[in-house]
Design an enzyme around this catalytic site. Structure first.
Site, PDB file in Angstrom:
ATOM      1  N   CYS A 123     -16.210 -10.142   5.394  1.00 17.99           N
ATOM      2  CA  CYS A 123     -15.593  -8.855   5.048  1.00 17.99           C
ATOM      3  C   CYS A 123     -14.331  -9.098   4.228  1.00 17.99           C
ATOM      4  O   CYS A 123     -13.496  -9.930   4.597  1.00 17.99           O
ATOM      5  CB  CYS A 123     -15.247  -8.088   6.319  1.00 17.99           C
ATOM      6  SG  CYS A 123     -16.638  -7.911   7.458  1.00 17.99           S
ATOM      7  N   CYS A 125     -19.229  -7.314   3.147  1.00 14.90           N
ATOM      8  CA  CYS A 125     -18.597  -6.042   3.502  1.00 14.90           C
ATOM      9  C   CYS A 125     -17.256  -5.977   2.796  1.00 14.90           C
ATOM     10  O   CYS A 125     -16.576  -6.998   2.640  1.00 14.90           O
ATOM     11  CB  CYS A 125     -18.405  -5.959   5.026  1.00 14.90           C
ATOM     12  SG  CYS A 125     -17.594  -4.431   5.592  1.00 14.90           S
ATOM     13  N   CYS A 139      -0.012   5.154   6.797  1.00 14.68           N
ATOM     14  CA  CYS A 139      -0.689   4.962   8.085  1.00 14.68           C
ATOM     15  C   CYS A 139       0.292   4.351   9.083  1.00 14.68           C
ATOM     16  O   CYS A 139       0.841   3.272   8.842  1.00 14.68           O
ATOM     17  CB  CYS A 139      -1.908   4.056   7.912  1.00 14.68           C
ATOM     18  SG  CYS A 139      -3.069   4.623   6.636  1.00 14.68           S
ATOM     19  N   CYS A 183       0.076   0.576  10.248  1.00 12.69           N
ATOM     20  CA  CYS A 183      -0.228  -0.481   9.283  1.00 12.69           C
ATOM     21  C   CYS A 183       1.020  -1.188   8.740  1.00 12.69           C
ATOM     22  O   CYS A 183       1.865  -0.560   8.089  1.00 12.69           O
ATOM     23  CB  CYS A 183      -1.025   0.098   8.116  1.00 12.69           C
ATOM     24  SG  CYS A 183      -1.572  -1.187   6.963  1.00 12.69           S
ATOM     25  N   ARG A 185     -18.317  -3.305  17.337  1.00 17.35           N
ATOM     26  CA  ARG A 185     -17.524  -4.520  17.138  1.00 17.35           C
ATOM     27  C   ARG A 185     -16.159  -4.437  17.813  1.00 17.35           C
ATOM     28  O   ARG A 185     -15.425  -3.456  17.645  1.00 17.35           O
ATOM     29  CB  ARG A 185     -17.319  -4.784  15.648  1.00 17.35           C
ATOM     30  CG  ARG A 185     -16.459  -6.025  15.366  1.00 17.35           C
ATOM     31  CD  ARG A 185     -16.262  -6.271  13.888  1.00 17.35           C
ATOM     32  NE  ARG A 185     -17.538  -6.412  13.227  1.00 17.35           N
ATOM     33  CZ  ARG A 185     -17.880  -5.753  12.133  1.00 17.35           C
ATOM     34  NH1 ARG A 185     -17.035  -4.897  11.598  1.00 17.35           N
ATOM     35  NH2 ARG A 185     -19.060  -5.949  11.584  1.00 17.35           N
ATOM     36  N   CYS A 242       0.836  -1.202   0.000  1.00 20.43           N
ATOM     37  CA  CYS A 242       0.000   0.000   0.000  1.00 20.43           C
ATOM     38  C   CYS A 242       0.873   1.254   0.000  1.00 20.43           C
ATOM     39  O   CYS A 242       1.844   1.349   0.752  1.00 20.43           O
ATOM     40  CB  CYS A 242      -0.908  -0.005   1.231  1.00 20.43           C
ATOM     41  SG  CYS A 242      -2.046   1.401   1.275  1.00 20.43           S
ATOM     42  N   CYS A 248     -19.855   0.992   7.636  1.00 20.26           N
ATOM     43  CA  CYS A 248     -19.069   0.406   8.725  1.00 20.26           C
ATOM     44  C   CYS A 248     -17.895   1.350   8.942  1.00 20.26           C
ATOM     45  O   CYS A 248     -17.035   1.486   8.070  1.00 20.26           O
ATOM     46  CB  CYS A 248     -18.596  -0.993   8.336  1.00 20.26           C
ATOM     47  SG  CYS A 248     -17.528  -1.776   9.570  1.00 20.26           S
TER      48      CYS A 248
END
Length: 347
Positions: free
Chosen positions: A131, A162, A91, A94, A294, A87, A222
């Site tokens: 998901c 999802c 972040c 991550c 969640r 990616c 979400c």
């Protein structure tokens, strides 16, 4: 929805449910009172919730939880990474960011057959939602076309669907919706004031813009965040305020406890006290009464007693299975044993 909230900027939209305590068309405000209209949540008001004595906060969260939900039912979701690593974002939490040196390797996109096989196994283990996540800044059209096939095939198994694919371009949310997508995940991560300490390659407005596209396409939202990244209690209140004042607030709210991965900038951050995490769950429940709250990343490190407190505070959804996108998760058998001890049932 495209503006940050510094105070109370939007009315919560919610209906009243059949309350166990006889409340009808009334709202428990989290401070021991009942109002005819849902409260407005600014940062200071949520910080005041977090500052309550622990037992008072949990009691008030339980009042709200029981007004809208079965207190002993927990929804099970399974998460799979359909495209791992590489990616371009930065972040700080991550391990999939290409610029960080972690143990996560860049992998090609999974095949449709691999995804369907995993989804079928998840359903057999009791999951009701599946998901699918991908490590992109945002999907290209060829990626959306593959995701459309995956969503459609998973939906055909009888599972809720999802995806979390990053920032969406115009028209992409509509394509996913036509394929049968039920939820789109796009977390705000933290309060806007702290956001720049964690991410610099996209801004808060970018995230809010994707949420607007999702809502506009008629897909359930979400959206949650991560705590334990070095933010203050007021910062956690700021995250909850942002979520609670979305109009409407998200149907699904994942609260993640930072999983520190060696090689990422946030590795070595002071670990958040577990009871502070429970307080955050309670604040999410009080401010977003109808949402599924969640327990997400970080649950593997939580003792059973901490998870039990989270359920008491209003959590009613978990990620279920042995792995999340790239980090571990409690094994299914451990979860079954915990549910048995607590008298919880899965939905």
């Amino acid at each position: 929805m495209s503006q940050f909230i510094s105070g109370a900027t939007a009315n919560l939209k919610t209906d009243s449910g059949a309350a166990a305590d006889g409340l009808t068309d009334k709202f428990v405000d989290g401070f021991g009172g009942v109002a005819a209209e849902p409260p407005r949540w600014d940062v200071s008001r949520i910080e005041a919730l977090l500052d309550l004595p622990f037992s008072d906060l949990i009691h008030r969260a339980q009042l709200v939880h029981r007004q809208y939900h079965d207190a002993n039912a927990v929804q099970l979701s399974t998460l799979i990474s359909v495209k791992t690593g590489g990616c371009p974002e930065d972040c700080g939490y991550c391990p999939q960011a290409a610029r960080y040196h972690t143990s996560v390797e860049n992998q090609h996109m999974l095949s449709l057959e691999e995804v369907v096989t995993t989804a079928a196994a998840a359903k057999a283990r009791g999951a009701s939602r599946f998901c699918m996540g991908a490590a992109w800044r945002g999907p290209k059209q060829r990626d959306i076309e593959k995701m459309v096939e995956m969503v459609s095939a998973v939906k055909a198994l009888g599972l809720e669907t999802c995806t979390t694919l990053g920032m969406l371009k115009p028209g992409q949310a509509e394509q996913l919706r036509q394929a049968g997508l039920d939820y789109y995940n796009h977390n705000l991560d933290t309060a806007p004031e702290f956001y720049g300490e964690v991410i610099t390659t996209r801004n808060y407005e970018d995230r809010l813009g994707t949420l607007e596209k999702v809502r506009g396409a008629g897909i359930n939202v979400c959206c949650g965040g991560i705590v334990g990244m070095g933010e203050s209690r007021r910062g956690r209140a700021g995250l909850i305020a942002q979520l609670a004042n979305l109009d409407p607030y998200p149907e699904s709210v994942p609260i993640n406890h930072l999983v520190q991965v060696e090689g990422t900038p946030l590795h070595g951050t002071a670990v958040l006290d577990p009871l502070e995490f429970v307080r955050t769950i309670a604040a999410a429940r009080i401010t977003m009464p109808k949402a599924m709250v969640r327990l997400s990343a970080g649950r593997q490190e939580m003792p059973d007693a901490v998870q039990a407190l989270c359920f008491l505070a209003g959590a009613n959804s978990i990620f279920y299975g042995d792995k999340l996108l790239t980090t571990g998760n409690p094994e299914a058998e451990r979860d079954k044993a915990l549910f048995g001890k607590l008298g919880l049932r899965s939905i």
